[in-house]
Design an enzyme around this catalytic site. Sequence first.
Site, mmCIF file in Angstrom:
data_model
loop_
_atom_site.group_PDB
_atom_site.id
_atom_site.type_symbol
_atom_site.label_atom_id
_atom_site.label_comp_id
_atom_site.label_asym_id
_atom_site.label_seq_id
_atom_site.Cartn_x
_atom_site.Cartn_y
_atom_site.Cartn_z
ATOM 1 N N GLU A 156 14.194 -16.520 -14.665
ATOM 2 C CA GLU A 156 14.008 -14.531 -14.314
ATOM 3 C C GLU A 156 12.972 -14.465 -15.936
ATOM 4 O O GLU A 156 12.275 -14.066 -15.423
ATOM 5 C CB GLU A 156 15.338 -13.696 -14.475
ATOM 6 C CG GLU A 156 15.101 -12.189 -14.696
ATOM 7 C CD GLU A 156 14.306 -11.888 -13.622
ATOM 8 O OE1 GLU A 156 13.998 -12.907 -12.758
ATOM 9 O OE2 GLU A 156 13.600 -11.012 -14.125
ATOM 10 N N GLU A 186 4.495 -12.710 -15.122
ATOM 11 C CA GLU A 186 3.809 -11.477 -14.213
ATOM 12 C C GLU A 186 3.820 -10.737 -15.169
ATOM 13 O O GLU A 186 2.094 -10.108 -14.468
ATOM 14 C CB GLU A 186 5.090 -11.100 -12.905
ATOM 15 C CG GLU A 186 6.117 -10.472 -14.215
ATOM 16 C CD GLU A 186 7.405 -10.021 -12.646
ATOM 17 O OE1 GLU A 186 6.603 -9.980 -11.693
ATOM 18 O OE2 GLU A 186 8.519 -9.617 -13.388
ATOM 19 N N ASN A 227 -0.969 1.756 6.090
ATOM 20 C CA ASN A 227 -0.130 0.369 5.272
ATOM 21 C C ASN A 227 1.153 -0.435 6.141
ATOM 22 O O ASN A 227 1.830 -0.412 7.031
ATOM 23 C CB ASN A 227 1.592 1.351 4.414
ATOM 24 C CG ASN A 227 2.452 0.463 3.430
ATOM 25 O OD1 ASN A 227 4.028 0.880 3.136
ATOM 26 N ND2 ASN A 227 1.640 -0.591 3.483
ATOM 27 N N GLY A 228 0.247 -1.919 6.388
ATOM 28 C CA GLY A 228 0.902 -2.928 6.894
ATOM 29 C C GLY A 228 0.779 -3.562 7.597
ATOM 30 O O GLY A 228 -0.809 -3.748 6.671
ATOM 31 N N HIS A 267 13.718 -35.302 -16.779
ATOM 32 C CA HIS A 267 13.352 -35.874 -15.773
ATOM 33 C C HIS A 267 11.788 -35.368 -15.432
ATOM 34 O O HIS A 267 11.625 -35.403 -14.765
ATOM 35 C CB HIS A 267 14.585 -35.851 -14.845
ATOM 36 C CG HIS A 267 15.524 -35.734 -15.049
ATOM 37 N ND1 HIS A 267 16.403 -37.444 -15.157
ATOM 38 C CD2 HIS A 267 17.209 -35.511 -15.037
ATOM 39 C CE1 HIS A 267 17.121 -37.921 -15.622
ATOM 40 N NE2 HIS A 267 17.973 -36.710 -15.507
ATOM 41 N N TRP A 295 -3.121 -2.891 -1.534
ATOM 42 C CA TRP A 295 -3.126 -3.279 -1.617
ATOM 43 C C TRP A 295 -3.297 -5.121 -0.596
ATOM 44 O O TRP A 295 -2.854 -4.912 0.523
ATOM 45 C CB TRP A 295 -1.271 -4.117 -1.934
ATOM 46 C CG TRP A 295 -1.365 -4.875 -3.092
ATOM 47 C CD1 TRP A 295 -1.215 -6.013 -4.346
ATOM 48 C CD2 TRP A 295 -1.046 -6.477 -1.772
ATOM 49 N NE1 TRP A 295 -0.847 -7.216 -3.981
ATOM 50 C CE2 TRP A 295 -0.857 -7.948 -2.799
ATOM 51 C CE3 TRP A 295 -0.281 -7.207 -0.879
ATOM 52 C CZ2 TRP A 295 -0.162 -8.866 -2.504
ATOM 53 C CZ3 TRP A 295 -0.233 -8.419 -0.946
ATOM 54 C CH2 TRP A 295 0.109 -9.198 -1.907
ATOM 55 N N LYS A 314 9.585 -12.980 -15.665
ATOM 56 C CA LYS A 314 8.883 -11.921 -16.485
ATOM 57 C C LYS A 314 7.381 -11.615 -17.477
ATOM 58 O O LYS A 314 6.916 -11.022 -17.328
ATOM 59 C CB LYS A 314 9.774 -11.366 -17.282
ATOM 60 C CG LYS A 314 11.523 -10.658 -16.991
ATOM 61 C CD LYS A 314 10.554 -8.942 -16.471
ATOM 62 C CE LYS A 314 10.826 -9.455 -14.649
ATOM 63 N NZ LYS A 314 11.249 -9.098 -13.199
ATOM 64 N N CYS A 323 0.880 -1.472 -0.344
ATOM 65 C CA CYS A 323 -0.057 0.083 -0.255
ATOM 66 C C CYS A 323 0.848 1.344 -0.089
ATOM 67 O O CYS A 323 2.088 1.135 0.596
ATOM 68 C CB CYS A 323 -1.093 0.297 0.815
ATOM 69 S SG CYS A 323 -1.239 -1.426 1.506
ATOM 70 N N ARG A 340 2.899 0.439 -5.487
ATOM 71 C CA ARG A 340 2.978 0.003 -4.162
ATOM 72 C C ARG A 340 1.763 -0.882 -3.973
ATOM 73 O O ARG A 340 1.059 -1.864 -2.726
ATOM 74 C CB ARG A 340 3.194 0.435 -2.668
ATOM 75 C CG ARG A 340 4.826 1.794 -2.889
ATOM 76 C CD ARG A 340 4.656 2.901 -1.558
ATOM 77 N NE ARG A 340 4.607 1.607 -1.209
ATOM 78 C CZ ARG A 340 4.731 0.985 0.176
ATOM 79 N NH1 ARG A 340 6.819 1.324 -1.005
ATOM 80 N NH2 ARG A 340 5.736 0.604 0.921
ATOM 81 N N LYS A 400 5.124 -4.131 -6.913
ATOM 82 C CA LYS A 400 6.183 -3.691 -6.572
ATOM 83 C C LYS A 400 7.274 -3.691 -5.754
ATOM 84 O O LYS A 400 8.281 -4.285 -5.090
ATOM 85 C CB LYS A 400 6.620 -2.147 -6.981
ATOM 86 C CG LYS A 400 8.255 -2.503 -7.280
ATOM 87 C CD LYS A 400 8.510 -1.527 -8.862
ATOM 88 C CE LYS A 400 10.158 -1.465 -9.030
ATOM 89 N NZ LYS A 400 10.406 -2.648 -9.430
HETATM 90 C C1 G6P Z 1 8.118 -7.389 -5.466
HETATM 91 C C2 G6P Z 1 8.027 -7.068 -6.273
HETATM 92 C C3 G6P Z 1 9.599 -8.195 -7.318
HETATM 93 C C4 G6P Z 1 10.631 -7.784 -6.805
HETATM 94 C C5 G6P Z 1 9.918 -8.580 -5.282
HETATM 95 C C6 G6P Z 1 11.723 -8.252 -4.384
HETATM 96 O O1 G6P Z 1 7.520 -9.315 -5.788
HETATM 97 O O2 G6P Z 1 7.002 -7.717 -7.965
HETATM 98 O O3 G6P Z 1 9.651 -7.624 -9.261
HETATM 99 O O4 G6P Z 1 11.578 -8.706 -7.082
HETATM 100 O O5 G6P Z 1 9.462 -7.443 -4.569
HETATM 101 O O6 G6P Z 1 11.452 -6.958 -4.320
HETATM 102 P P1 G6P Z 1 12.512 -6.313 -4.223
HETATM 103 O O7 G6P Z 1 12.552 -4.751 -3.784
HETATM 104 O O8 G6P Z 1 13.218 -6.790 -2.286
HETATM 105 O O9 G6P Z 1 13.730 -5.998 -5.156
#
Ligand code: G6P
Length: 612
Positions: free
Chosen positions: A485, A492, A101-102, A508, A75, A489, A2, A27, A607
């Site tokens: 990764e 998500e 937020n929290g 396997h 969120w 990508k 949030c 956020r 994020k």
């Molecule tokens: C969230 C984001 C990711 C990120 C992860 C860790 O899930 O959507 O993109 O890699 O958090 O975030 P940080 O800020 O600790 O790299």
Amino acid sequence: MCGIVGYIGKRNALPVIIDGLKRLEYRGYDSAGFTILSDKGEYITFKKAGRVTDLEESIDFEKYIGNVGIGHTRWATHGEPTDANAHPHFCMEEKIILVHNGIIENYKAIKSKLESEGYKFKTDTDTEILANLINYNYKKTNDFVKAVQLSLGGVDGTYGIACLCTDEKDKIIAARKGSPLLLGVGDEEFIIASDAAAVLSYTRNVIYLNDGEMAIVTKNSHTLKTIEDVEIIRDIQVLDMVLEQIEKGGYKHFMLKEICEQPESIQNTFRGRINFETGVAKLGGLEKVLPQMLNAKRYIITACGTAWHAGLIGEYMIEQYCRIPVEVEYASEFRYRRPIIYKDDVVIGISQSGETADTLEALREAKKYGATTIGIVNVIGSTIAREVDAGTYIHAGPEIGVASTKAFTSQLMSLALITMMIAREKNTLFSKTLREMAQELKQIPEKIKRMIDRKEDYKSVAEKFRKSKNFYYLGRGVNFPVALEGALKLKEISYIHAEGYPAAEMKHGPIALIDKKMPVVFIAPKDRTYDKIISNIAEVKSRKGIIIALANEDDDNIKNYADYILRVPKTLGIFAPILNIIPLQFLSYYIAAMNNRDVDRPRNLAKSVTVE
Ligand code: G6P
């Protein structure tokens, strides 16, 4: 997660709050809302499920004129993303108004206690319970500051709050524990926000709050205290960031902008930290823990999401070139399984935001055991950056797109610099090799530019597969985490199922899923696993899978195997993941954009994950 914003000062509060919420939407974006103290002395609130733009489009700004207000973008954690559950929340008597937020972990116990006192609740949120708790303590003390202090003193969990009290009209109280919060200090105005992005249009002067601290803000004063009521004196910091850095600058999406910024962001990561002639890498922020880094019997890297993938690549780098054993741990798993941590361990937390709750707590856990903690962080002044024993900033600049791109490559570059620094000190690499690495490092921005110039080629591959339902990403060695990764990508931002796998493990089990509809992305640069990966490609091809190969520019042989080719420049092994991920970032970006996905704000994500 949030985002919260509070404004008090000479301007009309609502436009500042809406602008701030838009900048904090990364956020969370399940719902948004605000309360304004109007010029007539009334509190007016509007809140709504959906994005900040939905909220903005539904309001008549003329109706909300006033110089004090708080706002929130959510969120969802406790309670569905409905209008009712949107913030701000009120206490039963509507005297206390709160954005939060929290997570209040002991909300059930507090709720029962308040219910026994006759309190009633309208929503499913923990925030409403906190608002009522503050009200309960306000009734006892008749003092807004004390009421907040008493309430927060009895709360388990995390919070970043901005709070109003209808009896003390020209005042906002902000407080934090575990959720980021800062105070922008303008000319006769203050802005409370979860992140500097929300204050930058108005001021670059900020004060960061630490855990257990609160700010009491009026139109012309601010006081900092601890929750235990000890006054704090703290200097104002001047942000080293300009607004253009957090705006789209002509790109359709932040993600595309951030992918294309990588030649510069990578350069900013290594600028001033490497001598190209001698190969000596120097990271000022790590100097004071260098003895511990050299004497450690092992490193533990802990992180979440994309940063965890960077950690896996760091493991390959450090083990191969420094000969130090490395363990890589999901922060959320690490902290809950009574990890074995020795005093002479070095625990490295990687985090773009520097606020991810699990990473932060994992580092705190490591500190408890006496280990040396190090942060590889992007956001300057973030909680992780402040709490670790030492650290290095990746200097990638603000990353707004929820899918991490430029922070990932800068994390890899930081890990490469650490590797070079330690390998030199431990004599595990020849000086000649370090010089060659430094010379190659210098070429990396140029090589990334070459790929950006080739983005239409990547786009045409994306066009072919935009309707695919599943994808595999396969790689070997250091390119296995690149495969993970690449798959993340795609998942998500385009909501297409994708899995990353070590290429040889394929047989396997997962190979059972291969058929003529399954695109398989092979990361196949010319390194020592090349011949092996060609065999893995053949295995998939003979089962009619579609081969998309990521291959070096000079690799003609690959044409014999691949249906589609994503070309990448050749580089040394230590830097290969930095280049190899870029076509995969473009591939997922274009697939998502062609499918009209909300690329920068994919569903259900945020994020910065400041809840555990
Ligand atoms: C969230 C984001 C990711 C990120 C992860 C860790 O899930 O959507 O993109 O890699 O958090 O975030 P940080 O800020 O600790 O790299």
